[in-house]
Design an enzyme around this catalytic site. Structure first.
Site, PDB file in Angstrom:
ATOM      1  N   GLY A   1       0.791  -0.878   0.139  1.00  0.00           N
ATOM      2  CA  GLY A   1       0.128   0.137   0.610  1.00  0.00           C
ATOM      3  C   GLY A   1       0.958   1.120   0.356  1.00  0.00           C
ATOM      4  O   GLY A   1       1.759   1.219  -0.387  1.00  0.00           O
ATOM      5  N   GLU A   2       0.051   2.317   0.795  1.00  0.00           N
ATOM      6  CA  GLU A   2       1.032   3.796   0.537  1.00  0.00           C
ATOM      7  C   GLU A   2       1.384   4.291  -0.684  1.00  0.00           C
ATOM      8  O   GLU A   2       1.761   5.745  -0.511  1.00  0.00           O
ATOM      9  CB  GLU A   2       2.693   3.760   1.237  1.00  0.00           C
ATOM     10  CG  GLU A   2       3.301   2.542   2.630  1.00  0.00           C
ATOM     11  CD  GLU A   2       4.211   2.820   2.700  1.00  0.00           C
ATOM     12  OE1 GLU A   2       4.859   3.425   2.371  1.00  0.00           O
ATOM     13  OE2 GLU A   2       4.513   2.340   4.391  1.00  0.00           O
ATOM     14  N   GLY A   3       0.686   3.204  -1.458  1.00  0.00           N
ATOM     15  CA  GLY A   3       1.226   4.305  -3.061  1.00  0.00           C
ATOM     16  C   GLY A   3       2.272   3.556  -3.878  1.00  0.00           C
ATOM     17  O   GLY A   3       2.628   4.005  -4.589  1.00  0.00           O
TER      18      GLY A   3
END
Lengths: 353, 353
Positions: A317-319
């Site tokens: 995640g987190e981009g």
């Protein structure tokens, strides 16, 4: 609700003239037609999104939204809730995975507190947009009110509208929220019509027994809240999350501003399901960066009819996936803009052309 | 032959101490263990290749080697042979696909004439290393002599040895040569033991009828030359190409210098088959950038036990896939080098840790 409705009205189908011009140019570049495969398709879609025959990917941002989840009370994972706030600190200090990959991609990272269950210290780099300090426990009742769902969506939209003045050609979505694969699976089950077990994975890593428990919790959330796929706003309110709503808003806002959106993994995908549910045309603006190792993600992408660019078994995640997808999108745009044509380079074409 | 033998002696297995240290650090970074998937594995392999617990990808080069092929007399494709020389001009002018993607990757492009069938004008950016102006027609006899095969290999090795003084952490292989999928398929058939039909594709785009003819030509090349997979130097001489031999040399030279090699598509893969045939340890230094749309490539990668990073239906060559693979390799190294550890960032770990 005014901003939300107004945003739906601004979202238009892709520019077919720009796409036709991009295709025509792509076929005159010094290479066999089609030999850059999906980069060619992507360049043409970027042209349609930006409404320019030669799209540009210069100004880039990854918007990382953080929120907490009341459902962690059901022990759906192994990480303490305090990690959400701690990781926000890590994003602001530049030490997280997304900071590293965004630096490489040349993208700015915008960190947003959408609903962290802690008082975060003010920081000039942190956008304080907390809707509430964590959602309600979806196994017992709704995550949030409909008003809060609208607030989350409009926060995302406003953020993109405001970012336009800094230049924005492409935006990536990123999330942080301990427990957020649980609401994402619930959203995915409702919006795709699949059973919870089929769209629930191990998140950051749980045992078989824990997985069975997590599926049961998600089923309970669906039974208690009875979300209806035809009411995406209600789905967000009943079983969603503040960062998920905020990212759905980012997606809507980007499409309204003719900005391409690179969606990251499973949580960003849940946000995309909400955004596309609210306004189906948004789908054309989405670039799927990667298929995550989280099991529901493949189902989700098929439902959205999106083909991921990468399959690197990532699930952070987190981009982080979005940052890599952004690099590939930039490659696609550069090919179209910077390569010489046969005429310019004085290269002979294939016989019969 | 001296340089070749000496190079084999310099190629060592990966540094297991550096790999263990890299793995240990990777597991302390602020993310669930394993959540960056194949980027984590890749970072550890890069550590082993460079012999450093934190590998660095700063100095990057794509070596594009060009050569012509006598087998074009058999009409195996639709592009005129003059395009090889014209594309060399395009590389030097900066207008080709590889120039665009190498610029994005921050890699220098090194253009080498290994055997173009035309007198190329001198250019300070062109390395003139012509072994001969095009190979012999492999449907009638050998592509080159064994001496020429050694010259091609040693040219590639020497080039990498010389480039070390400019700094070189990673190298990508690229090719240009009208007709070069034909010798590549022949090499692939010999080295993998598969029938020609299974490893022959449409190159830059041919009809069903042309494909059947191309397979027949490759079968004739195998029947006439009788290459033996146990004699990789002989395979290169009998059914190879000057750019293929040069790239096999680049691969050997890189491994000897502890430099990671990102291999591009089918032609680079054929070079890798020769290099690994000559010195099997080389395989550990190879990073497969992508699986090409060319049908034999998947078979080739399975034979080499390499898993491609990308599958974007690309089939241009020139090192275009390698440039993208290099960007992903850099991402892997940056993650390991730049992310904060749990201790540094003050982030709590998973319960039970």
């Amino acid at each position: 609700m005014g901003l939300l409705k107004q945003t739906f009205d601004r979202i238009k189908p892709l520019d077919s003239t720009a796409m036709a011009q991009a295709k025509e140019r792509q076929d005159r570049l010094t290479k066999p037609q089609g030999s850059l495969g999906r980069l060619e398709e992507l360049s043409i879609r970027l042209a349609g999104i930006q409404g320019k025959s030669i799209p540009e990917i210069k100004h880039k941002a990854i918007i990382v939204m953080a929120g907490d989840h009341g459902v962690v009370a059901e022990k759906v994972g192994n990480w303490p809730q305090e990690v959400t706030a701690q990781m926000v600190g890590n994003f602001l200090a530049g030490g997280a995975g997304i900071n590293v990959l965004a630096r490489q991609a040349g993208a700015r990272v915008i960190v947003v507190d959408m609903g962290v269950a802690a008082k975060l210290e003010p920081n000039p780099k942190l956008l304080a947009r907390k809707v509430a300090p964590g959602t309600g426990n979806i196994a017992l009742g709704p995550a949030m009110t409909e008003e809060q769902a609208i607030q989350a969506l409009e926060t995302g939209i406003k953020l993109v509208n405001d970012e336009m003045k800094n230049g924005l050609d492409i935006v990536g979505t990123g999330d942080m929220g301990i427990g957020n694969t649980t609401p994402s699976s619930a959203i995915c089950a409702v919006m795709t019509g699949r059973p919870a077990a089929q769209v629930t994975g191990r998140g950051t890593g749980i045992t078989d027994e824990q997985l069975a428990h997590k599926i049961a919790v998600i089923q309970r959330a669906l039974d208690v809240n009875r979300p209806d796929s035809k009411q995406p706003l209600g789905v967000l309110a009943k079983v969603g999350g503040f960062e998920i709503g905020g990212l759905a808003g980012v997606i809507l806002g980007a499409a309204a501003n003719h900005v391409a959106v690179v969606i990251d993994g499973f949580i960003s995908g849940a946000a995309a399901l909400i955004a596309v549910g609210l306004e189906p045309t948004v789908r054309e603006y989405l670039i799927s960066a990667h298929v995550s190792a989280e099991s529901g993600h493949r189902v989700l992408l098929q439902h959205l009819e999106l083909k991921p660019l990468l399959d690197l078994e990532m699930r952070l995640g987190e981009g982080t996936g979005a940052a890599l997808g952004m690099i590939l999108s930039e490659a696609a745009a550069r090919i179209l803009g910077e390569m010489a044509t046969f005429g310019e380079a004085g290269v002979s074409e294939e016989s019969g052309k």
